[in-house]
Design an enzyme around this catalytic site. Structure first.
Site, PDB file in Angstrom:
ATOM      1  N   HIS A  29       0.669  -1.504  -0.328  1.00  0.00           N
ATOM      2  CA  HIS A  29       0.006   0.063   0.104  1.00  0.00           C
ATOM      3  C   HIS A  29       0.693   1.098  -0.101  1.00  0.00           C
ATOM      4  CE1 HIS A  29       0.518  -0.015   4.154  1.00  0.00           C
ATOM      5  NE2 HIS A  29       0.451   1.135   4.289  1.00  0.00           N
TER       6      HIS A  29
HETATM    7  C1  UD1 Z   1      -2.396   5.725   5.640  1.00  0.00           C
HETATM    8  C2  UD1 Z   1      -0.725   6.159   6.473  1.00  0.00           C
HETATM    9  C3  UD1 Z   1      -0.025   5.174   6.905  1.00  0.00           C
HETATM   10  C4  UD1 Z   1      -0.631   3.763   7.092  1.00  0.00           C
HETATM   11  C5  UD1 Z   1      -1.588   3.617   5.727  1.00  0.00           C
HETATM   12  C6  UD1 Z   1      -2.461   2.058   6.409  1.00  0.00           C
HETATM   13  C7  UD1 Z   1      -0.710   9.007   6.364  1.00  0.00           C
HETATM   14  C8  UD1 Z   1       0.599   9.256   5.806  1.00  0.00           C
HETATM   15  N1  UD1 Z   1      -0.626   7.368   5.911  1.00  0.00           N
HETATM   16  O1  UD1 Z   1      -1.840   5.639   4.496  1.00  0.00           O
HETATM   17  O2  UD1 Z   1       1.023   5.200   7.678  1.00  0.00           O
HETATM   18  O3  UD1 Z   1      -0.089   2.965   6.387  1.00  0.00           O
HETATM   19  O4  UD1 Z   1      -2.411   4.170   5.921  1.00  0.00           O
HETATM   20  O5  UD1 Z   1      -3.302   1.946   5.625  1.00  0.00           O
HETATM   21  O6  UD1 Z   1      -0.984   8.733   6.918  1.00  0.00           O
HETATM   22  N2  UD1 Z   1      -9.417   5.316   1.296  1.00  0.00           N
HETATM   23  C9  UD1 Z   1     -10.610   4.824   0.792  1.00  0.00           C
HETATM   24  N3  UD1 Z   1     -11.133   4.603   2.926  1.00  0.00           N
HETATM   25  C10 UD1 Z   1     -10.515   4.785   3.705  1.00  0.00           C
HETATM   26  C11 UD1 Z   1      -9.561   5.722   3.828  1.00  0.00           C
HETATM   27  C12 UD1 Z   1      -9.134   6.136   2.850  1.00  0.00           C
HETATM   28  O7  UD1 Z   1     -11.021   4.351   0.423  1.00  0.00           O
HETATM   29  O8  UD1 Z   1     -11.747   4.384   5.115  1.00  0.00           O
HETATM   30  C13 UD1 Z   1      -8.618   5.556  -0.211  1.00  0.00           C
HETATM   31  C14 UD1 Z   1      -8.740   6.919   0.331  1.00  0.00           C
HETATM   32  O9  UD1 Z   1      -9.524   7.816  -0.593  1.00  0.00           O
HETATM   33  C15 UD1 Z   1      -7.190   7.798  -0.785  1.00  0.00           C
HETATM   34  C16 UD1 Z   1      -6.275   6.324  -0.474  1.00  0.00           C
HETATM   35  O10 UD1 Z   1      -7.642   5.284   0.255  1.00  0.00           O
HETATM   36  O11 UD1 Z   1      -7.001   8.059  -1.590  1.00  0.00           O
HETATM   37  C17 UD1 Z   1      -5.453   6.394   0.249  1.00  0.00           C
HETATM   38  O12 UD1 Z   1      -5.804   6.681   2.196  1.00  0.00           O
HETATM   39  P1  UD1 Z   1      -4.665   7.442   3.330  1.00  0.00           P
HETATM   40  O13 UD1 Z   1      -5.445   7.880   4.140  1.00  0.00           O
HETATM   41  O14 UD1 Z   1      -4.316   8.791   2.291  1.00  0.00           O
HETATM   42  O15 UD1 Z   1      -3.608   7.165   2.756  1.00  0.00           O
HETATM   43  P2  UD1 Z   1      -3.187   5.205   3.493  1.00  0.00           P
HETATM   44  O16 UD1 Z   1      -2.547   5.108   1.796  1.00  0.00           O
HETATM   45  O17 UD1 Z   1      -4.228   4.417   3.769  1.00  0.00           O
END
Ligand code: UD1
Length: 359
Positions: free
Chosen positions: A207
């Site tokens: 991820h």
């Molecule tokens: C975040 C953390 C990372 C952790 C990871 C675990 C930061 C900078 N990153 O990264 O350290 O290892 O979580 O999962 O804080 N999304 C969904 N549903 C959700 C949440 C996110 O669909 O409930 C999608 C969002 O639209 C986004 C993508 O997933 O585009 C990434 O989500 P984001 O919270 O930005 O960062 P993670 O990659 O999950």
């Protein structure tokens, strides 16, 4: 009068880290601590959030800031504005943050600007790689927090090198391992065929932006992994960030793609696997504790003890290190983990005892 602690959680890996602390507060009334639980809503999908509260029996949050996704600046700013309102209302004696996600840094900044003390759990770990947003979050958090609770001696050294004083640092162990230990008897079979779960299989998770944000590299990585597994099946629970890139582009009857798993099912999956290939932080620690071979697809790790004492090796697809790691694994040379001091299931209790004395 009891002291009031605001406990912050925002994203999936935070939930395993707060679980043992809130349970230890509940189980130790003599510590004189009350907590208010704040979920920033950084992760909001049921599969990344609610299921973890249920599996880990974490009480419902008192506040859900529902900030959702966005650019780093937008997400950080929205958490700060919403969290400021909570602190104005609650006026706690301490804010407790865990890990290294955007919520960790945003809530630390907000609290410190309001002259509220902050304790950081899992402080001091460093990858020394500023391309990772998490490294920036760790550095900012640790530069202004008041109390540092650490998982290993290496983290203590990093904090001392960055100017923290000895009386601010407490080596207490790993709350994620507390959660693993206390839930080992509750793990449950994922909804996958017995024939697969009873065979030798690998688990794949990816991820990190560096591994998944380029569609071409992501597909190359998965193709290479499947080649090197030489006929072994792999189960791949796909994070939403990865799912966006992957769509349905990779097809192999040896690759079993699933939605993100519940905690109790994921631990079952890795505990019974032959090999884990990942870019996660926490999974490097969990595989070390469970003595399952782990190949981490990254240039560096903020958890070097999982390499020195544990089952972890670093590898990447660009310089032949992944192929060599797989050769070693396929030839049957498996690293065995040693015990890491304080990773004993009692970290939450040590944190609560320490906070009780400090406050
Ligand atoms: C975040 C953390 C990372 C952790 C990871 C675990 C930061 C900078 N990153 O990264 O350290 O290892 O979580 O999962 O804080 N999304 C969904 N549903 C959700 C949440 C996110 O669909 O409930 C999608 C969002 O639209 C986004 C993508 O997933 O585009 C990434 O989500 P984001 O919270 O930005 O960062 P993670 O990659 O999950």
């Amino acid at each position: 009068m009891n002291k009031k602690i605001v406990v912050v959680a925002g994203a999936r890996p935070n939930f395993m880290k707060i679980a043992s602390i809130v349970h230890a507060i509940e189980e130790t009334p003599s510590a004189g601590l009350d907590f208010v639980l704040v979920h920033t809503g950084q992760h909001y999908d049921k599969l990344l959030s609610d299921n973890f509260f249920e599996d880990l029996r974490i009480p419902n949050p008192n506040y859900n800031l529902a900030v959702g996704s966005g650019s780093h600046a937008k997400q950080t700013a929205e958490i700060m504005v919403a969290f400021e309102g909570v602190l104005q209302k609650e006026r706690p004696d301490l804010v407790l943050v865990v890990g290294d996600v955007n919520s960790t840094m945003a809530c630390t900044l907000t609290a410190k600007k309001m002259n509220i003390k902050v304790a950081h759990i899992e402080a001091g770990i460093r990858s020394f790689d500023l391309d990772m947003p998490e490294e920036i979050n760790r550095m900012v958090t640790d530069s202004i927090a008041d109390y540092f609770f650490t998982t290993t001696q290496i983290a203590n050294t990093n904090l001392r090198n960055a100017g923290a004083k000895g009386n601010q640092i407490f080596l207490v162990g790993n709350t994620m391992i507390d959660t693993l230990i206390s839930n080992q008897c509750r793990i449950s079979k994922p909804d996958l065929p017995d024939e697969l779960l009873d065979s030798n299989y690998a688990v794949l998770t990816l991820h990190r932006p560096s591994n998944v944000d380029s569609e071409r590299e992501l597909i190359n990585t998965i193709t290479k992994v499947m080649e090197e597994l030489k006929g072994m099946k792999a189960v791949f629970p796909v994070h939403p960030r990865t799912a966006k890139q992957l769509k349905n582009r990779v097809k192999s009857n040896l690759l079993v793609i699933t939605p993100p798993m519940r905690y109790l099912e994921f631990i079952y999956l890795i505990k019974n696997s032959s090999l884990v290939i990942t870019d996660s932080g926490g999974i490097q620690e969990e595989t070390t504790y469970l003595n399952i071979p782990c190949i981490t697809l990254r240039k560096n790790t903020e958890r070097p003890e999982t390499i020195d004492l544990g089952t972890n090796v670093l590898a990447n697809m660009k310089d032949g290190t992944f192929e060599s790691a797989m050769r070693v694994f396929n030839e049957g040379f498996i690293k065995n983990a040693k015990n890491i001091p304080f990773w004993d299931g009692k970290t939450g209790k040590r944190i609560v005892d320490t906070l009780s004395k400090i406050l």
